[in-house]
Design an enzyme around this catalytic site. Structure first.
Site, PDB file in Angstrom:
ATOM      1  CD  GLN A   1      -2.535  -1.294   2.655  1.00 45.65           C
ATOM      2  OE1 GLN A   1      -3.541  -0.642   2.875  1.00 45.65           O
ATOM      3  NE2 GLN A   1      -2.007  -2.100   3.561  1.00 45.65           N
ATOM      4  CG  ASN A   2       4.148   1.219   2.257  1.00 50.02           C
ATOM      5  OD1 ASN A   2       3.129   1.558   2.852  1.00 50.02           O
ATOM      6  ND2 ASN A   2       5.035   0.391   2.771  1.00 50.02           N
TER       7      ASN A   2
ATOM      8  CG  HIS B   1      -2.694   2.868  -2.261  1.00 51.07           C
ATOM      9  ND1 HIS B   1      -2.529   2.612  -0.913  1.00 51.07           N
ATOM     10  CD2 HIS B   1      -3.937   2.422  -2.577  1.00 51.07           C
ATOM     11  CE1 HIS B   1      -3.631   2.044  -0.435  1.00 51.07           C
ATOM     12  NE2 HIS B   1      -4.491   1.906  -1.428  1.00 51.07           N
TER      13      HIS B   1
ATOM     14  N   GLY C   1       2.912  -4.544   8.842  1.00 55.86           N
ATOM     15  CA  GLY C   1       3.019  -3.094   8.973  1.00 55.86           C
ATOM     16  C   GLY C   1       1.824  -2.326   8.467  1.00 55.86           C
TER      17      GLY C   1
ATOM     18  CB  SER D   1      -3.845  -0.065  11.219  1.00 52.22           C
ATOM     19  OG  SER D   1      -4.044   0.989  10.281  1.00 52.22           O
TER      20      SER D   1
ATOM     21  CB  CYS E   1       8.204  -5.279   9.711  1.00 53.37           C
ATOM     22  SG  CYS E   1       6.430  -4.973   9.708  1.00 53.37           S
TER      23      CYS E   1
END
Length: 292
Positions: A123-124, A141, A240, A242, A284
């Protein structure tokens, strides 16, 4: 692992206890039993590379400031919003683009090389998995290292755009006030006022980083592709994150529906805690290298 590992930068990592040996053993068992592991990473894997996240307790952007990330609609609609975004991004880019992968990124790349990791979804937008050498990967993303034109679709590298900014703003200088998660910095309206933003070199259209801003959606094509990779997998590890953002959370819901075992490695609560097979509250970069 004989390779020397980079030492972590813990300024943006929430406090956590050392890994519990019993939990480490459980994760080892989880990974050993998996043949085609689907891994999803979030901002918590990059905090040890010195990149802050949004939601971490005490150290995330939301905890430290009242700043909020740019919204997609505002960026598209407002020239002054784009000017503010790009001025901040221009100042932050040299530091943001120099961040390097940490131990956790390198371990996941090793798992891929060994054939353990079937697909990685991040997602980074920081390109750290790419820098680490991961290839079986989807940037859910997008990535700040690429820029495209909203009108004609022409793509350029963000590093190339930096040169255009410098040429257009030869005397413009600004002192930054703190770094934000997506590579920009905090500037005052006064500092931003005279900053010049280049248009697309091909059609004169609006340039935007190749990332999904808040309020925008991930393309259906990409979502379908990730669902296919998940369908080929036999277990899911979340590292890493939520999983507060639905664009990533939907894949955990799909994994639950397929009754895949799910392990979560994240400091602090996540949306998956009530249905994950295993939850670990550890860094992590501290825990993943312990898994053989």
């Amino acid at each position: 692992h004989s390779v020397s590992r980079p030492s972590p930068n813990l300024a943006f990592v929430p406090a956590s206890l050392p890994p519990d040996p019993a939990k480490v053993e459980e994760l080892q068992h989880f990974v050993s039993n998996s043949k085609r592991l689907f891994v999803m990473t979030g901002a918590g894997i990059s905090t040890e590379s010195g990149i802050p996240d949004y939601r971490s307790e005490g150290v995330g952007l939301y905890a430290r400031t009242d700043r909020r990330p740019v919204q997609h609609a505002e960026f598209v609609r407002s020239a002054s919003a784009r000017q503010r975004y790009w001025a901040r991004n221009f100042v932050g880019w040299p530091q943001f683009s120099s961040h390097q992968p940490n131990t956790a990124h390198l371990v996941l790349k090793d798992w891929e090389k060994m054939g353990k990791l079937h697909w990685l979804v991040t997602q980074n937008v920081d390109a750290l998995h790419t820098k680490a050498g991961s290839q079986r990967m989807t940037e859910l993303h997008g990535c700040t290292h690429r820029v495209f034109c909203l009108a004609c679709g022409d793509q350029i590298l963000r590093s190339e755009l930096q040169e255009h900014f410098e040429a257009l703003n030869p005397t413009w200088k600004a002192e930054a006030f703190g770094v934000a998660p997506d590579g920009d910095v905090f500037l005052t309206d006064e500092q931003v006022r005279n900053f010049q933003v280049p248009a697309c070199r091909k059609c004169g259209g609006i340039l935007k980083p190749d990332v999904t801003f808040f309020g925008d959606t991930v393309s259906q094509e990409k979502v379908n592709f990730v669902h296919q990779r998940l369908a080929e997998s036999d277990s899911m590890l979340v590292a890493g994150s939520s999983m507060q953002v639905y664009s990533g959370y939907r894949f955990a819901l799909a994994a639950r529906e397929k009754q895949l075992p799910i392990a979560v490695l994240n400091i602090g609560p996540t949306r998956l805690d009530h249905f994950a097979s295993l939850k670990l509250n550890s860094r992590c970069g501290e825990l993943l290298p312990l898994i053989v």
